[in-house]
Design an enzyme around this catalytic site. Structure first.
Site, PDB file in Angstrom:
ATOM      1  N   CYS A  97     -82.897 -41.953  23.212  1.00 60.56           N
ATOM      2  CA  CYS A  97     -81.871 -42.990  23.161  1.00 60.56           C
ATOM      3  C   CYS A  97     -81.852 -43.797  24.447  1.00 60.56           C
ATOM      4  CB  CYS A  97     -80.505 -42.361  22.907  1.00 60.56           C
ATOM      5  SG  CYS A  97     -80.529 -41.358  21.427  1.00 60.56           S
ATOM      6  N   CYS A 230     -68.148 -39.395  17.449  1.00 60.23           N
ATOM      7  CA  CYS A 230     -69.585 -39.659  17.383  1.00 60.23           C
ATOM      8  C   CYS A 230     -69.901 -41.142  17.308  1.00 60.23           C
ATOM      9  CB  CYS A 230     -70.189 -38.986  16.161  1.00 60.23           C
ATOM     10  SG  CYS A 230     -69.944 -37.215  16.145  1.00 60.23           S
ATOM     11  N   SER A 231     -71.062 -41.480  17.892  1.00 55.87           N
ATOM     12  CA  SER A 231     -71.569 -42.836  17.738  1.00 55.87           C
ATOM     13  C   SER A 231     -72.065 -42.999  16.308  1.00 55.87           C
ATOM     14  CB  SER A 231     -72.692 -43.091  18.728  1.00 55.87           C
ATOM     15  OG  SER A 231     -73.669 -42.071  18.639  1.00 55.87           O
ATOM     16  N   HIS A 358     -74.984 -47.704  17.544  1.00 59.71           N
ATOM     17  CA  HIS A 358     -75.996 -47.041  18.358  1.00 59.71           C
ATOM     18  C   HIS A 358     -77.349 -47.030  17.660  1.00 59.71           C
ATOM     19  CE1 HIS A 358     -77.921 -44.548  21.207  1.00 59.71           C
ATOM     20  NE2 HIS A 358     -77.557 -43.360  20.777  1.00 59.71           N
TER      21      HIS A 358
END
Lengths: 413, 445
Positions: A97, A230-231, A358
């Site tokens: 990421c 959470c993303s 994301h």
């Protein structure tokens, strides 16, 4: 590290972050692929800089196209953006990421090495190609595969759930959750100001109450986090150019419309080791302090930060790593509103990974685009006021569980 | 024989049917749960999927694979723990695949009834034909040395009749799933005064493991579910026939269906529900029930006419709706069958002629989909039905009469001692038929 010569970023563009939350997203219908996103972001950036002839080389940041999209050889998509990019150098970089910021670093280094004056950097990920349960397998590649077997079905949420659990144990559950709830609220409220954000259409009247209404349930998900921590699972791309002074001039871009890279730090932790302390983001801590120290800056001079909140706990821990709060007080710091857009230090002003989205390999570039927009006054409805005493912006992009980290500090050119 | 032993060798009869395939799926999942417990690793579990149709069995294995996949994807968190010792299974995708393989390894598709000769438990879901059921039970029981238990999915045949005719010595009970079994929460449990207590005990535990809602029904033909539905349907047919005296027959069917769905806030109108269950099946059930209720006429010449014309409703193997009272396009009603003209008349043509007379929808109308999401629905329903009672349009009047009749049918099930109490009747309609409110209420008084 401070650059030996002036390096700028300009001409930023973000596609929509597509996934649950966007009304045009329908998991049962075909969606645009990688190519579409790369082309859209790249083309829009090229428009701003006067065309492909002004680009010396291209770089793509991407995490897992080989699995999400069964696609390798990503550099080949740079010339797909525009025929004019054909026969020019291109490269792709991967650091989970943190791939997006590695793409930025690749560009910065080319400019510093004087092998290029204008680098087109694109970050991209298209990950709604599979159900979350299989996407979790793919994303688990950001950790050491030897540890996959004993990891959680949702591997990365599992890793950060362990961090959240350690934090609860040390500093208290209710207290921490208050901070998480506020983090979630800020993410939703900021995302509503940014038309490309995944939660742009979010209408929840009281996000904190919504957050607190759900307790973690390890039977269906991880032990210590809920979906609100959470993303998102996102498809999207972001692009910008990294340029020397000459490069900016060639593209006809005024420095005022660009940001200058004040300093940067690129730090790597051994992926085969467990984190030294679950309640600390050690690598991020090293990176942000290297970046600040080398430029002789303090956190009080930062006007805004884009930090990698793949999970709310990562956001809270980043605040502690930066020194805005002592260990254990990061959640209070956030709960008190200091990271809100009108707080002491506005963080993730378009929603961050939880609110904006994301698209993993794109996130590092997206963060830079957001800082660029904020510092040059082009953030639209999401614009915050940048005061002369705090002119600096910072991005923190993280790959894996605090493994691959890049921190960059910017100011308006 | 304990719970696990009882489930070590099981046969589902009629496994390729709509009900049988669902029972097969649920039983396979339950047996797999047992099989995957470490202490059971040395035990063998066998689930025979018996059906006369080879093609049907192929289809059901495909259905099983797709359904078990969905289940595995939902419970991967737990499955990772179950397979923690399997070093070769690392990613979720590996785990999901292993689980599918394990569940399917239990299932033995077969066209031979002999497979049931070794089973301890037999689920019966063959067609709703008492004589056929009895014949099969008899044959198995004469050849099976284990004195197996028979769980019949009959929705209408009294259990004691089959017990006596097949000579099963109380080793039978009614375990009536609702369609589709994998989704519907309701099971009607019917025991006779001869049913073995331990069989009932097992049935309750099994239902609990399957997370079903059990409603006990007395052993009276049709039980609670069909006891209500059949009479409700006959009322609908009578209403349509009455209306057909001064409007085209297809219009009457359309009107009654619309009133029962939209105005009574049900998931489907009454004729669509008959299509869903199958005109042939409804007719069959009525035929089974009729002799047991000499005071009533549980029979419809109209259904006979449809049946004779080959208009049967029911579902295709892929779950789509076959044409019956209505022709369906993408699941929606597109045309209404005229049994006298023997063709379907498009709904558009019918609507124009009748919508005025049917009347506007009441102001307080609220779709079924919204109502079922409400925890506290009494007030909105009361308001709606009060408004209906004050309206003079055809639709409103039909609905109010229908609501009253439905209520009376429900109460009669209690006085006839089919149901133990009014709550049980309401639970069956709420959970088995997805109604938004029980038929026994005070809305229509």
């Amino acid at each position: 590290m401070i650059p030996r010569k002036k390096v700028y970023m300009a001409a930023g563009y973000n596609t929509v972050s597509l996934g649950t939350g966007r009304s045009e997203f329908n998991p049962k219908k075909p969606r645009p692929g990688l190519e579409h996103y790369i082309k859209e972001a790249g083309t829009e950036t090229l428009k701003i800089i006067g065309g492909p002839e002004n680009v010396d080389e291209g770089v793509i940041g991407n995490f897992m196209a080989p699995r999400f999209n069964k696609q390798g050889n990503m550099p080949g998509f740079i010339p797909y953006i525009d025929e004019g990019l054909q026969w020019k150098p291109a490269i792709s970089v991967e650091g989970a990421c943190g791939s997006g910021a590695l793409a930025l670093m690749s560009g910065v280094k080319s400019v510093l090495a004087e092998t290029a004056d204008v680098v087109l950097a694109v970050g991209v990920e298209v990950q709604n190609t599979m159900k979350a349960i299989y996407g979790a397998d793919v994303l688990a590649g950001a950790g050491w595969f030897q540890k996959r077997k004993n990891g959680h079905a949702y591997f990365f949420p599992g890793q950060f759930s362990d961090r959240a659990g350690a934090y609860y144990d040390k500093y208290g559950f209710e207290r921490t959750r208050k901070g998480f709830a506020r983090w979630f609220r800020n993410a939703m409220e900021n995302a509503r100001l940014c038309p490309t954000a995944q939660e742009y259409e979010n209408k929840v009247t009281d996000p904190e109450a919504l957050y607190l209404s759900r307790e973690p349930n390890g039977k269906f998900f991880v032990d210590n986090l809920t979906v609100f921590d959470c993303s998102k699972v996102s498809d999207g791309a972001s692009a910008l150019i990294i340029a020397s002074e000459e490069g900016l001039e060639r593209c006809g871009i005024d420095k005022k419309d660009a940001v200058e890279v004040v300093s940067f730090a690129q730090v790597e932790r051994n992926i085969t080791n467990d984190p030294p302390d679950l309640t600390e983001l050690t690598t991020i801590k090293k990176a942000v302090h290297q970046a600040l120290d080398s430029a002789g800056l303090t956190i009080d001079q930062l006007g805004t930060i884009e930090t990698h909140d793949c999970f709310s706990i990562a956001g809270i821990l980043a605040m502690e790593a930066l020194g805005f709060a002592k260990p254990g007080e990061g959640a209070d710091f956030v709960a008190e509103g200091h990271t809100a857009r009108d707080g002491k230090i506005p963080v993730n002003t378009t929603g961050g990974l939880i609110g904006w989205g994301h698209p993993t390999g794109a996130t590092g570039v997206h963060q830079a685009v957001t800082i660029l927009e904020q510092l040059t006054g082009k953030a639209g409805a999401a614009q915050i006021e940048i005061s002369p005493g705090k002119p600096y912006g910072m991005t923190i992009n993280m790959g894996g569980d605090d493994v691959t980290v890049v921190c960059i500090i910017y100011k308006r050119g | 024989m304990n719970y696990e032993d009882r489930l070590q060798n099981v046969t589902v009869l009629g496994a390729a049917g709509k009900m049988g395939s669902g029972i097969l799926l649920l039983t396979a999942l339950e047996m797999a749960d047992l099989m995957l417990q470490p202490e059971n690793s040395s035990k063998k579990f066998i689930l025979n999927a018996m059906d006369v149709s080879v093609d049907g069995l192929k289809g059901v294995m495909k259905y099983m694979r797709s359904q078990v996949l969905k289940v595995a994807e939902k419970k991967t968190v737990v499955l990772r723990k179950i397979y923690a010792n399997r070093e070769d299974l690392i990613e979720n995708a590996d785990i999901v695949q292993a689980y599918i393989d394990d569940v399917l390894s239990l299932v033995h598709p077969t066209t031979r009834l002999e497979s049931a000769y070794e089973s301890s438990l037999i689920f019966e879901a063959v067609s709703e034909n008492k004589d056929l059921k009895v014949k099969i039970f008899k044959q198995i029981d004469q050849n099976n040395p284990n004195k197996p238990w028979y769980f019949t999915n009959t929705s209408s045949v009294p259990i004691h009749v089959m017990d006596e005719e097949a000579g099963l010595e109380g080793r039978i009970l009614g375990f009536h799933f609702y369609n589709p079994p994998a989704v519907q929460k309701l099971v009607e449990l019917i025991v006779t005064n001869r049913t073995l207590p331990e069989a009932k005990e097992f049935a309750l535990e099994y239902a609990k493991k399957l997370r079903k809602v059990v409603v006990p029904s007395n052993d009276k033909a049709g039980f609670i579910g069909n006891g209500h539905f059949m009479r409700d349907a006959l009322h609908g047919i009578k209403e349509a026939e009455r209306l057909a005296q001064d409007m085209p027959y297809v219009t009457a069917v359309y009107v009654v269906n619309k009133a029962t769905q939209d105005l009574l806030v049900r998931p489907m109108g009454i004729f669509q529900l008959i299509d869903y269950v199958g005109i042939d099946v409804v007719r069959f059930i009525l035929n089974v029930m009729n002799p047991f209720y000499p005071d009533e006429e549980l029979h419809s010449p109209l259904l006979d006419m449809y049946f004779e014309q080959g208009v049967k409703g029911g579902q295709n193997p892929n779950g789509s709706q076959k044409d019956g009272f209505f022709k369906y396009e993408k699941g929606k009603i597109a045309a209404v069958y005229g049994p006298y003209v023997k063709k379907y008349i498009p709904v558009d043509e019918i609507q124009e002629s009748i919508d005025d007379r049917f009347g506007d929808l009441p102001e307080n109308i609220i779709p079924w989909k919204s109502v079922i999401r409400m925890k506290d629905r009494n007030e909105v329903l009361q308001k709606l039905f009060d408004e209906l009672k004050s309206m003079e349009d055809l639709g409103a009047q039909l609905a109010v009469t229908y609501g009253k009749r439905s209520d009376a049918i429900g109460r009669k099930l209690v006085t006839d001692k089919v149901a133990h109490n009014e709550d049980d009747v309401n639970t069956v309609l709420l959970t088995g038929f997805f109604h938004a409110y029980g038929p026994i209420n005070n809305y229509f008084e």
